[in-house]
Design a protein around this motif. Structure first.
Motif, PDB file in Angstrom:
ATOM      1  N   SER A 310       0.820  -1.210   0.000  1.00 28.44           N
ATOM      2  CA  SER A 310       0.000   0.000   0.000  1.00 28.44           C
ATOM      3  C   SER A 310       0.857   1.266   0.000  1.00 28.44           C
ATOM      4  N   ILE A 314       0.308   4.273  -2.594  1.00 28.62           N
ATOM      5  CA  ILE A 314       0.026   5.651  -2.187  1.00 28.62           C
ATOM      6  C   ILE A 314       0.991   6.624  -2.870  1.00 28.62           C
ATOM      7  N   LYS A 315       2.260   6.234  -2.954  1.00 27.14           N
ATOM      8  CA  LYS A 315       3.273   7.066  -3.595  1.00 27.14           C
ATOM      9  C   LYS A 315       2.953   7.288  -5.072  1.00 27.14           C
ATOM     10  N   LYS A 318      -0.288   9.448  -5.584  1.00 24.81           N
ATOM     11  CA  LYS A 318      -0.037  10.870  -5.357  1.00 24.81           C
ATOM     12  C   LYS A 318       0.730  11.484  -6.519  1.00 24.81           C
ATOM     13  N   THR A 324      -3.244  12.033  -1.883  1.00 25.93           N
ATOM     14  CA  THR A 324      -3.221  10.642  -1.446  1.00 25.93           C
ATOM     15  C   THR A 324      -4.560   9.980  -1.753  1.00 25.93           C
ATOM     16  N   PRO A 325      -4.595   8.641  -1.776  1.00 28.76           N
ATOM     17  CA  PRO A 325      -5.869   7.950  -2.032  1.00 28.76           C
ATOM     18  C   PRO A 325      -6.948   8.291  -1.011  1.00 28.76           C
ATOM     19  N   SER A 326      -6.576   8.415   0.255  1.00 31.00           N
ATOM     20  CA  SER A 326      -7.579   8.710   1.288  1.00 31.00           C
ATOM     21  C   SER A 326      -8.174  10.100   1.093  1.00 31.00           C
ATOM     22  N   LYS A 327      -7.345  11.088   0.751  1.00 32.73           N
ATOM     23  CA  LYS A 327      -7.864  12.440   0.510  1.00 32.73           C
ATOM     24  C   LYS A 327      -8.735  12.460  -0.735  1.00 32.73           C
TER      25      LYS A 327
END
Length: 333
Positions: A310, A314-315, A318, A324-327
């Motif tokens: 993960s 994420i890197k 972005k 990021t995926p969560s944002k």
């Protein structure tokens, strides 16, 4: 002529060609090796006989073997056809010239057989007149035993095998050169592309379009409609279907039957991005869809899409999306 078209190893996929060479050697029961115009092997020696292995292990005799190979290849190039001859050991060999636009690139050397009817050998030229006292280097009984172990066939069969290999080589090299010329725009779409169109090799640009803006989609569509996809289509189709797998550059080059270096160069020029970025871009597009429409955990999305972990996902996400995926998921709510 382009400089790259003078490099035999560049215009064919050496790994795939070696497999073909091995299969032909097994089918014909003849030894085969492919060399460049300098006589340097670009493949291993398929089905090399014990006699020739034994003779080539002696430096003085091996030197004469190399002369035979060199002269055989040049004579085949001069004749522009298979050249069947006797080597210094009295063994039947042949040379198949490989040329592009009249430029000699190398040869397929084969044979290492005895002819069933000894009288037929009188029609063959002995490629070298250099005299050597073979028995000075090789035990007579051992030599006789190895000579008797050579495959035996009719001269007509040798000629048929040489002609078959000649046609196969011409086809392989011709197709490779056609692909290179098409990709470089050296020949017109009409003269070289129609044969491939008849085989339904067009790419579905709608499915393969992966960019996130209208401008990018238009540019990518133009690239996918270009003639380079005659070559890249097998790889693009595979990536489209199996983007979640571990896809290597070497395997995709092999799938397209071109060298890894040429595949990498052509891919960047055609798609406008490097190989790894292209795959990651497809994965990130799918990740965006999953983040927007599901509540699947980010770790699971990363693994499902083929990322090693993960953190790397994420890197990469972005890098392409700026967040990021969560944002991205929170902003999409």
């Amino acid at each position: 002529m382009k400089k790259n078209l003078l490099d035999l190893d560049y215009i064919i996929n050496a790994d795939n060609y070696r497999n073909i060479q091995d299969s032909i050697a097994d089918a014909t029961d003849m030894a085969i090796i492919t060399v460049d115009y300098k006589g340097k092997p670009i493949t291993h020696h398929s089905k090399c006989t014990n006699l020739c292995k034994f003779v080539r292990s002696h430096p003085k005799l091996s030197h004469i073997c190399e002369k035979c190979d060199s002269r055989g290849g040049l004579e085949a190039a001069r004749l522009n056809q298979p050249y069947i001859y006797l080597c210094h050991m009295g063994i039947v060999d042949f040379a198949i010239p490989i040329a592009v636009d009249g430029q000699y690139l190398g040869a397929v050397m084969g044979g290492q057989v005895r002819v069933e009817d000894a009288s037929e050998m009188e029609s063959l030229e002995k490629i070298t007149s250099q005299k050597t006292d073979i028995l000075e280097y090789i035990n007579k009984n051992e030599l006789k035993e190895l000579y008797q172990s050579l495959p035996v066939m009719k001269l007509q069969k040798v000629r048929a095998n040489a002609a078959m290999i000649y046609n196969i080589c011409n086809y392989i090299v011709g197709e490779a050169v056609l692909k290179i010329n098409l990709s470089d725009g050296a020949i017109s779409k009409e003269t070289g592309y129609n044969n491939y169109q008849n085989k339904k090799t067009s790419v579905n640009t709608e499915k393969l379009s992966i960019n996130t803006t209208k401008k990018d989609e238009h540019t990518h569509g133009e690239l996918l409609n270009s003639r380079e996809n005659i070559i890249l289509k097998p790889a693009l189709d595979y990536i489209e279907k199996y983007y979640t797998r571990n896809i290597s550059l070497n395997n995709m080059a092999s799938l397209c039957n071109i060298s890894t270096s040429y595949f990498s160069k052509l891919f960047r020029r055609t798609i406008g991005d490097n190989f790894s970025n292209y795959i990651n871009r497809i994965r990130i597009k799918k990740a965006r869809e999953l983040l927007e429409t599901t509540d699947i955990p980010i770790t699971n999305i990363a693994l499902d899409l083929g990322f090693e972990d993960s953190g790397y996902f994420i890197k990469v996400f972005k890098k392409f999306e700026g967040v990021t995926p969560s944002k991205f998921r929170n902003d999409a709510l």
